[in-house]
Design a protein around this motif. Structure first.
Motif, PDB file in Angstrom:
ATOM      1  N   ALA A  85       9.777  25.662  10.457  1.00  0.00           N
ATOM      2  CA  ALA A  85      11.001  26.180  11.069  1.00  0.00           C
ATOM      3  C   ALA A  85      10.701  27.544  11.673  1.00  0.00           C
ATOM      4  O   ALA A  85       9.934  28.328  11.109  1.00  0.00           O
ATOM      5  CB  ALA A  85      12.118  26.287  10.031  1.00  0.00           C
ATOM      6  N   ARG A  86      11.318  27.833  12.808  1.00  0.00           N
ATOM      7  CA  ARG A  86      11.186  29.144  13.457  1.00  0.00           C
ATOM      8  C   ARG A  86      12.567  29.714  13.713  1.00  0.00           C
ATOM      9  O   ARG A  86      13.569  29.000  13.635  1.00  0.00           O
ATOM     10  CB  ARG A  86      10.391  29.036  14.758  1.00  0.00           C
ATOM     11  CG  ARG A  86       8.918  28.727  14.519  1.00  0.00           C
ATOM     12  CD  ARG A  86       8.099  28.718  15.800  1.00  0.00           C
ATOM     13  NE  ARG A  86       6.681  28.590  15.518  1.00  0.00           N
ATOM     14  CZ  ARG A  86       5.862  29.604  15.273  1.00  0.00           C
ATOM     15  NH1 ARG A  86       6.356  30.849  15.311  1.00  0.00           N
ATOM     16  NH2 ARG A  86       4.591  29.421  15.017  1.00  0.00           N
ATOM     17  N   ARG A  87      12.619  30.993  13.999  1.00  0.00           N
ATOM     18  CA  ARG A  87      13.893  31.635  14.300  1.00  0.00           C
ATOM     19  C   ARG A  87      13.792  32.313  15.665  1.00  0.00           C
ATOM     20  O   ARG A  87      12.973  33.224  15.861  1.00  0.00           O
ATOM     21  CB  ARG A  87      14.253  32.652  13.222  1.00  0.00           C
ATOM     22  CG  ARG A  87      15.582  33.358  13.475  1.00  0.00           C
ATOM     23  CD  ARG A  87      16.060  34.098  12.248  1.00  0.00           C
ATOM     24  NE  ARG A  87      16.412  33.181  11.166  1.00  0.00           N
ATOM     25  CZ  ARG A  87      16.879  33.582   9.981  1.00  0.00           C
ATOM     26  NH1 ARG A  87      17.023  34.875   9.733  1.00  0.00           N
ATOM     27  NH2 ARG A  87      17.188  32.695   9.054  1.00  0.00           N
ATOM     28  N   THR A  88      14.618  31.850  16.589  1.00  0.00           N
ATOM     29  CA  THR A  88      14.593  32.351  17.956  1.00  0.00           C
ATOM     30  C   THR A  88      15.972  32.828  18.369  1.00  0.00           C
ATOM     31  O   THR A  88      16.962  32.109  18.206  1.00  0.00           O
ATOM     32  CB  THR A  88      14.134  31.242  18.931  1.00  0.00           C
ATOM     33  OG1 THR A  88      12.881  30.704  18.484  1.00  0.00           O
ATOM     34  CG2 THR A  88      13.969  31.789  20.342  1.00  0.00           C
ATOM     35  N   ASP A  89      16.039  34.050  18.890  1.00  0.00           N
ATOM     36  CA  ASP A  89      17.288  34.570  19.454  1.00  0.00           C
ATOM     37  C   ASP A  89      17.364  34.171  20.917  1.00  0.00           C
ATOM     38  O   ASP A  89      16.399  34.372  21.675  1.00  0.00           O
ATOM     39  CB  ASP A  89      17.342  36.096  19.354  1.00  0.00           C
ATOM     40  CG  ASP A  89      17.543  36.578  17.926  1.00  0.00           C
ATOM     41  OD1 ASP A  89      18.123  35.813  17.135  1.00  0.00           O
ATOM     42  OD2 ASP A  89      17.110  37.697  17.617  1.00  0.00           O
ATOM     43  N   ILE A  90      18.500  33.611  21.337  1.00  0.00           N
ATOM     44  CA  ILE A  90      18.681  33.193  22.725  1.00  0.00           C
ATOM     45  C   ILE A  90      19.913  33.899  23.291  1.00  0.00           C
ATOM     46  O   ILE A  90      21.011  33.791  22.736  1.00  0.00           O
ATOM     47  CB  ILE A  90      18.848  31.666  22.833  1.00  0.00           C
ATOM     48  CG1 ILE A  90      17.611  30.954  22.258  1.00  0.00           C
ATOM     49  CG2 ILE A  90      19.081  31.250  24.287  1.00  0.00           C
ATOM     50  CD1 ILE A  90      17.710  29.451  22.253  1.00  0.00           C
ATOM     51  N   VAL A  91      19.698  34.628  24.372  1.00  0.00           N
ATOM     52  CA  VAL A  91      20.780  35.348  25.041  1.00  0.00           C
ATOM     53  C   VAL A  91      21.039  34.711  26.394  1.00  0.00           C
ATOM     54  O   VAL A  91      20.117  34.559  27.213  1.00  0.00           O
ATOM     55  CB  VAL A  91      20.421  36.837  25.227  1.00  0.00           C
ATOM     56  CG1 VAL A  91      21.552  37.562  25.968  1.00  0.00           C
ATOM     57  CG2 VAL A  91      20.142  37.491  23.876  1.00  0.00           C
ATOM     58  N   ARG A 115      14.820  34.639  25.713  1.00  0.00           N
ATOM     59  CA  ARG A 115      14.493  34.157  24.374  1.00  0.00           C
ATOM     60  C   ARG A 115      13.526  35.113  23.689  1.00  0.00           C
ATOM     61  O   ARG A 115      12.562  35.578  24.294  1.00  0.00           O
ATOM     62  CB  ARG A 115      13.896  32.746  24.454  1.00  0.00           C
ATOM     63  CG  ARG A 115      14.877  31.719  24.987  1.00  0.00           C
ATOM     64  CD  ARG A 115      14.271  30.329  25.051  1.00  0.00           C
ATOM     65  NE  ARG A 115      13.202  30.208  26.028  1.00  0.00           N
ATOM     66  CZ  ARG A 115      13.394  29.952  27.316  1.00  0.00           C
ATOM     67  NH1 ARG A 115      14.630  29.804  27.797  1.00  0.00           N
ATOM     68  NH2 ARG A 115      12.379  29.850  28.141  1.00  0.00           N
ATOM     69  N   ASN A 116      13.775  35.357  22.415  1.00  0.00           N
ATOM     70  CA  ASN A 116      12.943  36.270  21.646  1.00  0.00           C
ATOM     71  C   ASN A 116      12.670  35.675  20.262  1.00  0.00           C
ATOM     72  O   ASN A 116      13.598  35.257  19.564  1.00  0.00           O
ATOM     73  CB  ASN A 116      13.645  37.626  21.491  1.00  0.00           C
ATOM     74  CG  ASN A 116      12.801  38.606  20.690  1.00  0.00           C
ATOM     75  OD1 ASN A 116      11.689  38.939  21.075  1.00  0.00           O
ATOM     76  ND2 ASN A 116      13.328  39.074  19.566  1.00  0.00           N
ATOM     77  N   ALA A 117      11.390  35.618  19.899  1.00  0.00           N
ATOM     78  CA  ALA A 117      11.009  35.085  18.586  1.00  0.00           C
ATOM     79  C   ALA A 117      11.166  36.161  17.521  1.00  0.00           C
ATOM     80  O   ALA A 117      10.542  37.221  17.601  1.00  0.00           O
ATOM     81  CB  ALA A 117       9.573  34.578  18.620  1.00  0.00           C
ATOM     82  N   ARG A 118      12.012  35.904  16.528  1.00  0.00           N
ATOM     83  CA  ARG A 118      12.228  36.872  15.450  1.00  0.00           C
ATOM     84  C   ARG A 118      11.148  36.781  14.384  1.00  0.00           C
ATOM     85  O   ARG A 118      10.903  37.747  13.653  1.00  0.00           O
ATOM     86  CB  ARG A 118      13.599  36.654  14.812  1.00  0.00           C
ATOM     87  CG  ARG A 118      14.764  36.934  15.760  1.00  0.00           C
ATOM     88  CD  ARG A 118      16.105  36.798  15.076  1.00  0.00           C
ATOM     89  NE  ARG A 118      16.250  37.743  13.982  1.00  0.00           N
ATOM     90  CZ  ARG A 118      17.301  37.756  13.155  1.00  0.00           C
ATOM     91  NH1 ARG A 118      18.274  36.866  13.294  1.00  0.00           N
ATOM     92  NH2 ARG A 118      17.386  38.647  12.176  1.00  0.00           N
ATOM     93  N   TRP A 119      10.508  35.616  14.257  1.00  0.00           N
ATOM     94  CA  TRP A 119       9.426  35.438  13.301  1.00  0.00           C
ATOM     95  C   TRP A 119       8.121  35.231  14.055  1.00  0.00           C
ATOM     96  O   TRP A 119       8.065  34.443  15.011  1.00  0.00           O
ATOM     97  CB  TRP A 119       9.661  34.216  12.418  1.00  0.00           C
ATOM     98  CG  TRP A 119      10.840  34.313  11.502  1.00  0.00           C
ATOM     99  CD1 TRP A 119      11.586  35.420  11.212  1.00  0.00           C
ATOM    100  CD2 TRP A 119      11.404  33.237  10.738  1.00  0.00           C
ATOM    101  NE1 TRP A 119      12.579  35.117  10.313  1.00  0.00           N
ATOM    102  CE2 TRP A 119      12.492  33.790  10.005  1.00  0.00           C
ATOM    103  CE3 TRP A 119      11.106  31.890  10.594  1.00  0.00           C
ATOM    104  CZ2 TRP A 119      13.273  33.014   9.154  1.00  0.00           C
ATOM    105  CZ3 TRP A 119      11.886  31.120   9.750  1.00  0.00           C
ATOM    106  CH2 TRP A 119      12.951  31.675   9.031  1.00  0.00           C
ATOM    107  N   ALA A 120       7.065  35.892  13.625  1.00  0.00           N
ATOM    108  CA  ALA A 120       5.756  35.704  14.253  1.00  0.00           C
ATOM    109  C   ALA A 120       5.172  34.337  13.891  1.00  0.00           C
ATOM    110  O   ALA A 120       4.470  33.719  14.693  1.00  0.00           O
ATOM    111  CB  ALA A 120       4.797  36.812  13.817  1.00  0.00           C
ATOM    112  N   ASN A 121       5.481  33.865  12.690  1.00  0.00           N
ATOM    113  CA  ASN A 121       4.930  32.597  12.214  1.00  0.00           C
ATOM    114  C   ASN A 121       6.049  31.684  11.711  1.00  0.00           C
ATOM    115  O   ASN A 121       7.115  32.156  11.307  1.00  0.00           O
ATOM    116  CB  ASN A 121       3.930  32.836  11.078  1.00  0.00           C
ATOM    117  CG  ASN A 121       2.788  33.728  11.503  1.00  0.00           C
ATOM    118  OD1 ASN A 121       2.058  33.400  12.430  1.00  0.00           O
ATOM    119  ND2 ASN A 121       2.630  34.853  10.829  1.00  0.00           N
TER     120      ASN A 121
END
Length: 212
Positions: A22-28, A37-43
């Motif tokens: 699972a990943r966490r991505t912020d989408i504006v 789109r910005n990845a909040r987790w590197a892994n």
């Protein structure tokens, strides 16, 4: 007592487990209709649910005993991902050249195991901290290293070359291995209803990846 128990979740129950990365991505949403789109987790962080693997009363008992021994969420443990547990594809045999893990400098003896995922567009590297020790194979510049010339650090998962066998300057170091995922239960309460179980309703047994 440590917060990680170096024991493996019962393989019988792991085989039918559901879950994955699972990943966490912020989408504006921008005013022009595009996205930022910005990845909040590197892994990625993996999550699993072992409830789908519980089929019999004996399975329930095995799960109960393991849960109690871990004291719910308190202690982490090893979990064998039924889809992703090798340095290669599940159907392939492990080879010492599966994953490049570093380059020698003539003095360095310790190398961390990694697994890479990717295609022509991009790739990511995943650190492997819980290899199956007896499965680890090493190669230097494609030549398999005898097993008496290195060891696997049980605490970190790193491979350590013995003194006198340090890879030469510029030598490519590669490895093949099986591995487990360090996880913990993502609950402190195990809900078991024998009536519901006989009716085909299985308990949810969530697990989440941790840094051991």
């Amino acid at each position: 007592m440590t917060d990680f128990h170096d024991v493996r979740f019962p393989l019988r129950l792991a085989i039918a487990t559901s879950g994955g990365p699972a990943r966490r991505t912020d989408i504006v949403q921008l005013n022009n209709g595009r996205e930022q789109r910005n990845a909040r987790w590197a892994n990625a962080r993996r999550r699993y649910d072992a409830g789908t693997s519980v089929r019999t009363l004996d399975d329930l008992h095995t799960l109960l005993a393991f849960f109690e021994a871990r004291r719910g969420q308190l202690h982490g443990f090893r979990f064998c991902d039924p889809i992703d547990f090798k340095s290669c594809a599940p159907s392939m045999a492990i080879a010492a050249t599966d994953q490049q893990i570093g380059v020698g400098d003539g003095a360095r003896t310790r190398f961390s195991l990694v697994k890479r995922y990717g295609d022509a567009a991009a790739s990511v590297s995943r650190s492997i901290s819980k290899p199956v020790q007896a499965s680890v194979l090493l190669a230097v510049d494609g030549e398999v290293v005898p097993v008496d010339r290195y060891m696997v650090d049980a605490m970190t998962g790193d491979v350590v070359f013995s003194t006198g066998f340090e890879p030469a300057v510029g030598a490519a170091v590669s490895a093949g291995f099986e591995f487990d995922v360090p996880v913990r239960f993502d609950m402190d309460r195990l809900e078991i209803s024998l009536t519901a179980f006989k009716a085909g309703q299985i308990p949810s047994v969530p697990m989440v990846e941790i840094a051991p």
